[in-house]
Design a protein around this motif. Structure first.
Motif, PDB file in Angstrom:
ATOM      1  N   ILE A   1      -7.210  -0.086   6.653  1.00 34.83           N
ATOM      2  CA  ILE A   1      -5.975  -0.540   6.201  1.00 34.83           C
ATOM      3  C   ILE A   1      -5.278  -0.555   7.545  1.00 34.83           C
ATOM      4  O   ILE A   1      -3.881  -1.465   7.957  1.00 34.83           O
ATOM      5  N   ARG A   2      -4.902   0.249   8.893  1.00 30.26           N
ATOM      6  CA  ARG A   2      -3.669   0.536   9.294  1.00 30.26           C
ATOM      7  C   ARG A   2      -4.025  -1.380  10.816  1.00 30.26           C
ATOM      8  O   ARG A   2      -3.093  -1.451  10.818  1.00 30.26           O
ATOM      9  N   GLN A   3      -5.135  -1.413  10.721  1.00 32.88           N
ATOM     10  CA  GLN A   3      -5.464  -2.579  11.205  1.00 32.88           C
ATOM     11  C   GLN A   3      -4.757  -4.233  10.357  1.00 32.88           C
ATOM     12  O   GLN A   3      -4.169  -4.788  11.772  1.00 32.88           O
ATOM     13  N   LEU A   4      -5.534  -3.986   9.636  1.00 37.59           N
ATOM     14  CA  LEU A   4      -4.862  -5.220   8.645  1.00 37.59           C
ATOM     15  C   LEU A   4      -3.408  -5.057   8.408  1.00 37.59           C
ATOM     16  O   LEU A   4      -2.509  -5.824   8.754  1.00 37.59           O
ATOM     17  N   ALA A   5      -2.491  -4.477   8.005  1.00 36.57           N
ATOM     18  CA  ALA A   5      -1.266  -3.696   9.051  1.00 36.57           C
ATOM     19  C   ALA A   5      -0.606  -4.656   9.738  1.00 36.57           C
ATOM     20  O   ALA A   5       0.328  -4.582   9.529  1.00 36.57           O
ATOM     21  N   THR A   6      -1.218  -3.848  10.700  1.00 32.65           N
ATOM     22  CA  THR A   6      -0.799  -4.696  12.252  1.00 32.65           C
ATOM     23  C   THR A   6      -1.073  -5.741  12.318  1.00 32.65           C
ATOM     24  O   THR A   6       0.272  -6.645  12.856  1.00 32.65           O
ATOM     25  N   LEU A   7      -1.917  -6.319  11.844  1.00 29.99           N
ATOM     26  CA  LEU A   7      -1.544  -7.908  12.256  1.00 29.99           C
ATOM     27  C   LEU A   7      -0.796  -8.994  10.802  1.00 29.99           C
ATOM     28  O   LEU A   7      -0.209  -9.699  11.212  1.00 29.99           O
ATOM     29  N   ARG A   8      -0.085  -8.084   9.762  1.00 28.47           N
ATOM     30  CA  ARG A   8       0.407  -8.449   9.130  1.00 28.47           C
ATOM     31  C   ARG A   8       1.824  -8.598   9.342  1.00 28.47           C
ATOM     32  O   ARG A   8       2.742  -8.628   8.560  1.00 28.47           O
ATOM     33  N   GLY A   9       2.379  -7.620  10.504  1.00 28.41           N
ATOM     34  CA  GLY A   9       3.794  -7.093  11.239  1.00 28.41           C
ATOM     35  C   GLY A   9       4.348  -5.864  11.165  1.00 28.41           C
ATOM     36  O   GLY A   9       5.521  -5.823  11.109  1.00 28.41           O
ATOM     37  N   TRP A  10       3.508  -5.013  10.713  1.00 33.20           N
ATOM     38  CA  TRP A  10       3.801  -3.607   9.979  1.00 33.20           C
ATOM     39  C   TRP A  10       4.062  -2.737  11.200  1.00 33.20           C
ATOM     40  O   TRP A  10       2.651  -1.862  12.059  1.00 33.20           O
ATOM     41  N   SER A  11       4.570  -2.845  12.266  1.00 36.07           N
ATOM     42  CA  SER A  11       4.555  -2.533  13.605  1.00 36.07           C
ATOM     43  C   SER A  11       4.994  -1.118  13.805  1.00 36.07           C
ATOM     44  O   SER A  11       4.542   0.001  14.894  1.00 36.07           O
ATOM     45  N   LEU A  12       5.748  -0.738  12.805  1.00 38.05           N
ATOM     46  CA  LEU A  12       6.211   0.588  12.909  1.00 38.05           C
ATOM     47  C   LEU A  12       5.010   1.594  11.685  1.00 38.05           C
ATOM     48  O   LEU A  12       4.631   1.248  11.022  1.00 38.05           O
ATOM     49  N   ALA A  13       4.503   3.094  12.531  1.00 38.34           N
ATOM     50  CA  ALA A  13       3.192   3.308  12.025  1.00 38.34           C
ATOM     51  C   ALA A  13       3.141   4.439  12.147  1.00 38.34           C
ATOM     52  O   ALA A  13       3.258   5.473  13.860  1.00 38.34           O
ATOM     53  N   TYR A  14       3.372   5.590  10.974  1.00 35.96           N
ATOM     54  CA  TYR A  14       3.065   7.024  11.352  1.00 35.96           C
ATOM     55  C   TYR A  14       1.806   7.765  10.859  1.00 35.96           C
ATOM     56  O   TYR A  14       1.625   7.931   9.449  1.00 35.96           O
ATOM     57  N   HIS A  15       1.174   8.501  11.191  1.00 37.45           N
ATOM     58  CA  HIS A  15       0.168   9.255  10.365  1.00 37.45           C
ATOM     59  C   HIS A  15      -0.045  10.656  10.837  1.00 37.45           C
ATOM     60  O   HIS A  15      -0.577  10.701  12.387  1.00 37.45           O
TER      61      HIS A  15
END
Length: 106
Positions: free
Chosen positions: A10-24
């Motif tokens: 899902i993180r890879q998919l989110a990045t491809l869809r423009g979710w450029s900020l991520a925290y884990h």
């Protein structure tokens, strides 16, 4: 699919869809219990998602339930996502997609 495999997918998919900020939180053993697994930010659409990942059979802990409900009650986009939810997740990750929502039974 394990919870970790699903989260990474899902993180890879989110990045491809423009979710450029991520925290884990990589090691939650030294953190307060219950905080969602991932937080995604999409600057273009001014959206932030707070997501707890579980396998299709994974159980949610009381502290996780408390945080997810609190965040949702504050009007924030909050989700409990499982592999079986993938079609809806793909829609939500579209920049102008529907808001993430908690399941009714949480």
């Amino acid at each position: 699919m394990t919870e970790e495999q699903f989260r990474r997918h899902i993180r890879q998919l989110a990045t491809l869809r423009g979710w450029s900020l991520a925290y884990h939180t990589h090691n939650s053993r030294r953190s307060d219990a219950g905080w969602p697994d991932e937080v995604y930010g999409h600057p273009g659409s001014k959206r932030t998602l707070f997501i707890e990942f579980k396998s299709d059979t994974g159980r949610i802990r009381p502290e996780q339930r408390t945080w997810l409900r609190h965040l949702a009650n504050c009007g924030l986009e909050t989700g409990l996502w499982r592999p079986r939810d993938l079609p809806q997740i793909v829609k939500i990750l579209a920049p102008e997609g529907p808001r993430a929502e908690l399941p009714d039974n949480l």
